[in-house]
Design an enzyme around this catalytic site. Structure first.
Site, PDB file in Angstrom:
ATOM      1  N   TYR A 113      -0.706  13.376   6.077  1.00 48.77           N
ATOM      2  CA  TYR A 113      -0.218  12.387   7.043  1.00 48.77           C
ATOM      3  C   TYR A 113       1.296  12.537   7.242  1.00 48.77           C
ATOM      4  O   TYR A 113       2.033  12.813   6.289  1.00 48.77           O
ATOM      5  CB  TYR A 113      -0.506  10.972   6.545  1.00 48.77           C
ATOM      6  CG  TYR A 113      -1.905  10.462   6.810  1.00 48.77           C
ATOM      7  CD1 TYR A 113      -2.850  11.235   7.492  1.00 48.77           C
ATOM      8  CD2 TYR A 113      -2.281   9.199   6.393  1.00 48.77           C
ATOM      9  CE1 TYR A 113      -4.127  10.748   7.726  1.00 48.77           C
ATOM     10  CE2 TYR A 113      -3.558   8.703   6.622  1.00 48.77           C
ATOM     11  CZ  TYR A 113      -4.478   9.489   7.283  1.00 48.77           C
ATOM     12  OH  TYR A 113      -5.732   9.005   7.522  1.00 48.77           O
ATOM     13  N   ARG A 128     -11.602  13.193   1.729  1.00 45.95           N
ATOM     14  CA  ARG A 128     -12.500  12.357   2.539  1.00 45.95           C
ATOM     15  C   ARG A 128     -13.861  12.160   1.884  1.00 45.95           C
ATOM     16  O   ARG A 128     -14.526  11.150   2.106  1.00 45.95           O
ATOM     17  CB  ARG A 128     -12.686  12.983   3.924  1.00 45.95           C
ATOM     18  CG  ARG A 128     -11.404  13.084   4.746  1.00 45.95           C
ATOM     19  CD  ARG A 128     -10.857  11.738   5.129  1.00 45.95           C
ATOM     20  NE  ARG A 128      -9.624  11.847   5.909  1.00 45.95           N
ATOM     21  CZ  ARG A 128      -8.875  10.823   6.263  1.00 45.95           C
ATOM     22  NH1 ARG A 128      -9.223   9.600   5.893  1.00 45.95           N
ATOM     23  NH2 ARG A 128      -7.772  11.005   6.957  1.00 45.95           N
ATOM     24  N   ARG A 137       1.051   6.580  -6.964  1.00 44.66           N
ATOM     25  CA  ARG A 137      -0.128   7.409  -7.224  1.00 44.66           C
ATOM     26  C   ARG A 137       0.196   8.890  -7.076  1.00 44.66           C
ATOM     27  O   ARG A 137      -0.186   9.708  -7.926  1.00 44.66           O
ATOM     28  CB  ARG A 137      -1.260   7.018  -6.263  1.00 44.66           C
ATOM     29  CG  ARG A 137      -2.450   7.963  -6.281  1.00 44.66           C
ATOM     30  CD  ARG A 137      -3.611   7.440  -5.478  1.00 44.66           C
ATOM     31  NE  ARG A 137      -3.299   7.224  -4.070  1.00 44.66           N
ATOM     32  CZ  ARG A 137      -4.199   6.837  -3.160  1.00 44.66           C
ATOM     33  NH1 ARG A 137      -5.451   6.614  -3.517  1.00 44.66           N
ATOM     34  NH2 ARG A 137      -3.844   6.658  -1.895  1.00 44.66           N
ATOM     35  N   TYR A 158       0.823  -1.209   0.000  1.00 44.92           N
ATOM     36  CA  TYR A 158       0.000   0.000   0.000  1.00 44.92           C
ATOM     37  C   TYR A 158       0.856   1.257   0.000  1.00 44.92           C
ATOM     38  O   TYR A 158       0.553   2.227  -0.706  1.00 44.92           O
ATOM     39  CB  TYR A 158      -0.940   0.013   1.207  1.00 44.92           C
ATOM     40  CG  TYR A 158      -1.781   1.276   1.273  1.00 44.92           C
ATOM     41  CD1 TYR A 158      -2.745   1.536   0.297  1.00 44.92           C
ATOM     42  CD2 TYR A 158      -1.612   2.200   2.302  1.00 44.92           C
ATOM     43  CE1 TYR A 158      -3.510   2.691   0.349  1.00 44.92           C
ATOM     44  CE2 TYR A 158      -2.380   3.359   2.358  1.00 44.92           C
ATOM     45  CZ  TYR A 158      -3.325   3.592   1.369  1.00 44.92           C
ATOM     46  OH  TYR A 158      -4.081   4.749   1.415  1.00 44.92           O
ATOM     47  N   GLU A 173     -13.724  -1.150   7.003  1.00 46.15           N
ATOM     48  CA  GLU A 173     -13.742   0.152   6.341  1.00 46.15           C
ATOM     49  C   GLU A 173     -15.075   0.281   5.622  1.00 46.15           C
ATOM     50  O   GLU A 173     -15.630  -0.716   5.129  1.00 46.15           O
ATOM     51  CB  GLU A 173     -12.577   0.263   5.357  1.00 46.15           C
ATOM     52  CG  GLU A 173     -12.516   1.577   4.586  1.00 46.15           C
ATOM     53  CD  GLU A 173     -11.249   1.698   3.753  1.00 46.15           C
ATOM     54  OE1 GLU A 173     -10.166   1.356   4.283  1.00 46.15           O
ATOM     55  OE2 GLU A 173     -11.339   2.121   2.587  1.00 46.15           O
TER      56      GLU A 173
END
Length: 339
Positions: free
Chosen positions: A208, A221, A156, A149, A326
């Site tokens: 982050y 979000r 990305r 990830y 999730e």
């Protein structure tokens, strides 16, 4: 559910719903933008509007359930340089399938896939990405910065920056893992920019700290889009994270409650930011569960918290190994804006 049932609200520009109708019957309608099935990705599917997410359904009754994006007008479709697409004059869905060999290096795979998709939507005149879905193999494999990830996030981010997408334009998104071969990444894009919404309870993912990898996750979000007729709110994958820290390690009930609180906060923020008359209410939910043995507890909790909401349950690896569940979703109809 039939395409002609009145609760599909055909007067809206785009509607998403779950149905057990056969894929062939769904694809016979020229108004269908996309049909997403559970199960292993398959590059041999002929119709560009149909693809598999790679995740398995947790309830046998949902194994034949399809996720459908339905346009109020007929759509054009095609495949160009491996990108499967369908569109009407206001919106476009584009998908890219990568085989096991291409998916082995998730940094390079993510970078290449995003470059191709971003360049495609820009060239086609739909440069505003509203929502992205990323279903990838073994995202928790590897240690530290070598974890799948984290590698994907790096690729990305590189693609976004190389294509000159500022972080304020990052779309709502989710990224989940499976244990099959290949990857599927698909997106919904339009011609007008959505309203990107952040959660006051959570640090923006693109902010982050370094402890989560060499590149922060590149998503918002939630995203609110106004189509020519009707508006929709797309919720990103939401889990038990407050600030930037995971909460309630090894405590499924605690993680569920924190996830629900985060969704409530996000919906309240959407109300405030978009000046809506009330907080939006989800019409659809997609729930990702790490361990199949947790399915019933998760389903009972979700059904209690969101009674009557159409919900699809899929087994998936979550982006952080300690996270057990999730949830993402969509609000098809938003409360009228305040005067």
């Amino acid at each position: 559910m039939s395409l002609c049932e009145p609760n599909l609200r055909p007067y809206e520009s785009l509607t998403c719903f779950y149905t057990s109708q056969p894929v062939e019957q769904l694809l016979s309608s020229t108004n269908v933008l996309a049909v997403i099935s559970s199960g292993e990705p398959n590059s041999q599917v002929q119709d560009p509007r149909h693809f598999h997410c790679g995740l398995g359904a947790l309830d046998r009754a949902q194994e034949q359930l399809q996720e459908v994006f339905y346009s109020d007008v007929p759509v054009a479709t095609g495949i160009e340089h491996g990108v499967r697409w369908s569109r009407n004059k206001d919106m476009l869905i584009a998908a890219l399938w990568m085989d096991a060999c291409d998916s082995r290096d998730l940094r390079q795979a993510g970078r290449d896939a995003y470059q191709r998709l971003l360049r495609f939507v820009i060239a086609e005149g739909y440069p505003q990405i509203i929502r992205m879905w990323n279903y990838l193999p073994d995202i928790n494999r590897g240690e530290g910065d070598d974890e799948g990830y984290r590698q994907f996030c790096q690729g990305r981010q590189e693609a976004f920056y190389e294509t000159r997408y500022p972080r304020e334009a990052f779309p709502a998104a989710c990224a989940l893992g499976h244990h099959g071969d290949g990857s599927v990444i698909y997106l919904l894009a339009g011609k007008s920019a959505p309203l990107h919404i952040e959660n006051p309870r959570q640090e923006s993912a693109y902010n982050y700290p370094r402890q989560y990898g060499p590149a922060s996750p590149s998503f918002a979000r939630a995203g609110l889009v106004h189509w020519p007729v009707g508006s929709q709110l797309y919720l990103s994958g939401t889990a038990s994270i407050v600030g930037h820290q995971s909460r309630h390690i090894n405590n499924l009930a605690g993680q569920l409650q924190t996830t629900f609180d985060n969704i409530d906060s996000l919906l309240a923020q959407a109300k405030q930011q978009a000046s809506l008359a009330a907080s939006p209410v989800p019409d659809l939910l997609k729930v990702y569960v790490r361990h199949a043995a947790d399915y019933q507890q998760v389903a009972d909790s979700v059904n209690s918290r969101f009674p009557g909401v159409s919900t699809l349950y899929l087994q998936a690896d979550i982006c952080r190994r300690e996270l057990l569940v999730e949830i993402d979703g969509m609000c098809n109809q938003l409360p009228r804006t305040r005067a």
